[in-house]
Design a protein around this motif. Sequence first.
Motif, PDB file in Angstrom:
ATOM      1  N   UNK A  11      44.891 -89.994   7.664  1.00  0.00           N
ATOM      2  CA  UNK A  11      44.640 -88.669   8.194  1.00  0.00           C
ATOM      3  C   UNK A  11      43.223 -88.240   7.847  1.00  0.00           C
ATOM      4  N   UNK A  12      42.700 -87.242   8.565  1.00  0.00           N
ATOM      5  CA  UNK A  12      41.381 -86.730   8.213  1.00  0.00           C
ATOM      6  C   UNK A  12      41.353 -86.309   6.756  1.00  0.00           C
ATOM      7  N   UNK A  13      40.183 -86.416   6.170  1.00  0.00           N
ATOM      8  CA  UNK A  13      40.059 -86.188   4.727  1.00  0.00           C
ATOM      9  C   UNK A  13      40.417 -84.754   4.364  1.00  0.00           C
ATOM     10  N   UNK A  14      41.226 -84.612   3.339  1.00  0.00           N
ATOM     11  CA  UNK A  14      41.592 -83.303   2.817  1.00  0.00           C
ATOM     12  C   UNK A  14      41.329 -83.311   1.318  1.00  0.00           C
ATOM     13  N   UNK A  15      41.486 -82.134   0.721  1.00  0.00           N
ATOM     14  CA  UNK A  15      41.273 -82.013  -0.730  1.00  0.00           C
ATOM     15  C   UNK A  15      42.253 -82.904  -1.472  1.00  0.00           C
ATOM     16  N   UNK A  16      41.755 -83.629  -2.454  1.00  0.00           N
ATOM     17  CA  UNK A  16      42.592 -84.525  -3.233  1.00  0.00           C
ATOM     18  C   UNK A  16      43.458 -83.729  -4.194  1.00  0.00           C
ATOM     19  N   UNK A  17      44.632 -84.248  -4.520  1.00  0.00           N
ATOM     20  CA  UNK A  17      45.425 -83.681  -5.589  1.00  0.00           C
ATOM     21  C   UNK A  17      45.476 -84.689  -6.720  1.00  0.00           C
ATOM     22  N   UNK A  18      45.294 -84.239  -7.932  1.00  0.00           N
ATOM     23  CA  UNK A  18      45.240 -85.138  -9.081  1.00  0.00           C
ATOM     24  C   UNK A  18      46.463 -84.929  -9.942  1.00  0.00           C
ATOM     25  N   UNK A  19      47.029 -86.002 -10.411  1.00  0.00           N
ATOM     26  CA  UNK A  19      48.201 -85.892 -11.264  1.00  0.00           C
ATOM     27  C   UNK A  19      47.761 -85.789 -12.720  1.00  0.00           C
ATOM     28  N   UNK A  20      48.588 -85.201 -13.555  1.00  0.00           N
ATOM     29  CA  UNK A  20      48.239 -85.110 -14.978  1.00  0.00           C
ATOM     30  C   UNK A  20      48.119 -86.489 -15.587  1.00  0.00           C
ATOM     31  N   UNK A  21      47.298 -86.626 -16.593  1.00  0.00           N
ATOM     32  CA  UNK A  21      47.106 -87.919 -17.229  1.00  0.00           C
ATOM     33  C   UNK A  21      47.332 -87.811 -18.723  1.00  0.00           C
ATOM     34  N   UNK A  22      47.609 -88.938 -19.338  1.00  0.00           N
ATOM     35  CA  UNK A  22      47.753 -88.976 -20.785  1.00  0.00           C
ATOM     36  C   UNK A  22      46.390 -88.762 -21.434  1.00  0.00           C
ATOM     37  N   UNK A  23      46.317 -87.878 -22.426  1.00  0.00           N
ATOM     38  CA  UNK A  23      45.036 -87.548 -23.039  1.00  0.00           C
ATOM     39  C   UNK A  23      44.763 -88.506 -24.187  1.00  0.00           C
ATOM     40  N   UNK A  24      44.390 -89.738 -23.827  1.00  0.00           N
ATOM     41  CA  UNK A  24      44.134 -90.678 -24.902  1.00  0.00           C
ATOM     42  C   UNK A  24      42.666 -90.697 -25.287  1.00  0.00           C
ATOM     43  N   UNK A  25      41.821 -90.031 -24.488  1.00  0.00           N
ATOM     44  CA  UNK A  25      40.394 -90.020 -24.786  1.00  0.00           C
ATOM     45  C   UNK A  25      40.036 -88.661 -25.377  1.00  0.00           C
ATOM     46  N   UNK A  26      39.623 -88.651 -26.624  1.00  0.00           N
ATOM     47  CA  UNK A  26      39.410 -87.390 -27.314  1.00  0.00           C
ATOM     48  C   UNK A  26      38.334 -86.547 -26.650  1.00  0.00           C
ATOM     49  N   UNK A  27      37.315 -87.177 -26.099  1.00  0.00           N
ATOM     50  CA  UNK A  27      36.203 -86.412 -25.539  1.00  0.00           C
ATOM     51  C   UNK A  27      36.601 -85.738 -24.246  1.00  0.00           C
ATOM     52  N   UNK A  28      37.605 -86.289 -23.536  1.00  0.00           N
ATOM     53  CA  UNK A  28      38.042 -85.690 -22.286  1.00  0.00           C
ATOM     54  C   UNK A  28      38.955 -84.499 -22.519  1.00  0.00           C
ATOM     55  N   UNK A  29      39.483 -84.352 -23.747  1.00  0.00           N
ATOM     56  CA  UNK A  29      40.488 -83.336 -24.024  1.00  0.00           C
ATOM     57  C   UNK A  29      39.975 -81.936 -23.696  1.00  0.00           C
ATOM     58  N   UNK A  30      38.719 -81.676 -24.063  1.00  0.00           N
ATOM     59  CA  UNK A  30      38.203 -80.325 -23.953  1.00  0.00           C
ATOM     60  C   UNK A  30      37.718 -79.992 -22.542  1.00  0.00           C
ATOM     61  N   UNK A  31      37.393 -80.985 -21.769  1.00  0.00           N
ATOM     62  CA  UNK A  31      36.806 -80.745 -20.448  1.00  0.00           C
ATOM     63  C   UNK A  31      37.670 -81.295 -19.318  1.00  0.00           C
ATOM     64  N   UNK A  32      38.938 -81.495 -19.584  1.00  0.00           N
ATOM     65  CA  UNK A  32      39.803 -82.118 -18.590  1.00  0.00           C
ATOM     66  C   UNK A  32      39.849 -81.316 -17.296  1.00  0.00           C
ATOM     67  N   UNK A  33      39.971 -79.994 -17.406  1.00  0.00           N
ATOM     68  CA  UNK A  33      40.025 -79.165 -16.210  1.00  0.00           C
ATOM     69  C   UNK A  33      38.738 -79.275 -15.395  1.00  0.00           C
ATOM     70  N   UNK A  34      37.618 -79.294 -16.095  1.00  0.00           N
ATOM     71  CA  UNK A  34      36.334 -79.408 -15.394  1.00  0.00           C
ATOM     72  C   UNK A  34      36.222 -80.732 -14.668  1.00  0.00           C
ATOM     73  N   UNK A  35      36.625 -81.819 -15.332  1.00  0.00           N
ATOM     74  CA  UNK A  35      36.562 -83.138 -14.695  1.00  0.00           C
ATOM     75  C   UNK A  35      37.443 -83.169 -13.448  1.00  0.00           C
TER      76      UNK A  35
END
Length: 469
Positions: A11-35
């Motif tokens: 289908x034509x490109x639409x906004x992606x939906x992202x599923x929650x992920x396991x927070x195994x990377x400490x540096x991503x913990x604080x900025x997960x929403x931004x990423x």
Amino acid sequence: MLLARARPCVRPCVRLSSRPCARRYSRAHYDEQLVYKFASQKINPVTVGQLLKYRRLPLSRENILDSVAYSQAELPVRLAKRVISFHNLPFIVGTNPHIARVYELYYDAFDRLHAFAPIADLDAEWDFTCALERQTQMLADVIPVIAQGFLECKQYMPRESRTAFINDLIRSRIGLRVIGEQHVALSYQFRSTHSPAADDEPWVGAIHTKLRPARMMEQYASLVQNMCEMHYATAPSYYLDGDVDETISYIPSHFEYIACELLKNAFRATVDFTAKINRSSHPPIQITITKGDGYVGVRIRDQGGGISKENMPNVFEYSWSSVMSASSADDSSLSAGASTMAGMSLQTNLALQQGVGGPIAGLGFGLPMARLYAGYFGGSLDIVSMEGFGCDVFLKLRSIEGSAIRGVLIECDPDAREILLQLNSKEKFIIEDLDSTHLFITASHLKRVQAAVDKEFESTVYEVDQPAK
């Protein structure tokens, strides 16, 4: 009745939906929403128009600010998508130190580049360009690191999943480098005191508009021949024929990687086969250049014994190497450091591999990456083997300047994507494979693509009886 399988969709490109992920990377913990915020944005394909937009020289202030605006908008989105792809790996794979190291590099690049405010002056543009150049260099050698990581974790992921992840990573890496290096080159070109005003200047950023494949092949063949003599104490000769004066618009670094990978395979195979059958001398390697409509073809013909029927399906598989394959036949001789591969030690073969084509050679990433590089701008790479004689390798490179094709961005689920990739091997309609859910295809193939997916779906759907009430 229920369908046993969900319907693949295109289908034509639409906004992606992202599923929650396991927070195994400490540096991503604080900025997960931004990423995730950046990763959910739409990718804009790298188009010929964008790459050659500033062909007329001299470059102006407006040209550079327009170029940096595109880079600033596009790169954080692509980097964020790579970060999320690492989040989605199995936990035990993501904690591998090599894979975690590459993740950190991508996260750092995202963190640094997204933090820049919208750029409106040349001083800010230069700051961004310097940061972009540093991040591009930092990401330059991630492939050997990720290769080592997946070699150590291959038992924890199916081969198909590993291949899909690595393909997406390498395609994304090519796109990131094309965008980043193009802007950096344009910025340096703008600031050069020797920047000419003539319209016949062959460089547009990182693109050479008058690249001669024959001259490049001559240069790389000489380099590989010298490396072969250094490590084997012997090397075959080579010669060029065909349309040796033909030129194309292309990125030289892409051509260099592909050419060196193919040539070192041809030289090494020729020397090995000569020793194996006790030939008195090496037959020459033939390099033929052909001219096509908007593309240049390169055929490399060797008499290195060819590829066996059993190994032929593996040549474009990651982590498969003819060096490793030949040496693994006798583990005891390996451990003792004895000679393998027609009298050559494994260390010698790996030394030749690493000397030309970068450190990833010998890890089984060379040919698969060469094929991805060739296909990025609509080209192709194919191998025809005659076992017991040699190989013909056919490289088709489409001129960037002549490959302006109207395209359309589509979103597809994994089932549909797999169908389209198989169909593309025959019809070549994918302009850019953006990520695991997005393809940029020729507009003329859109209806054909939808019909092919529907047909494949209809042929594979089966019925499941409703449970009795």
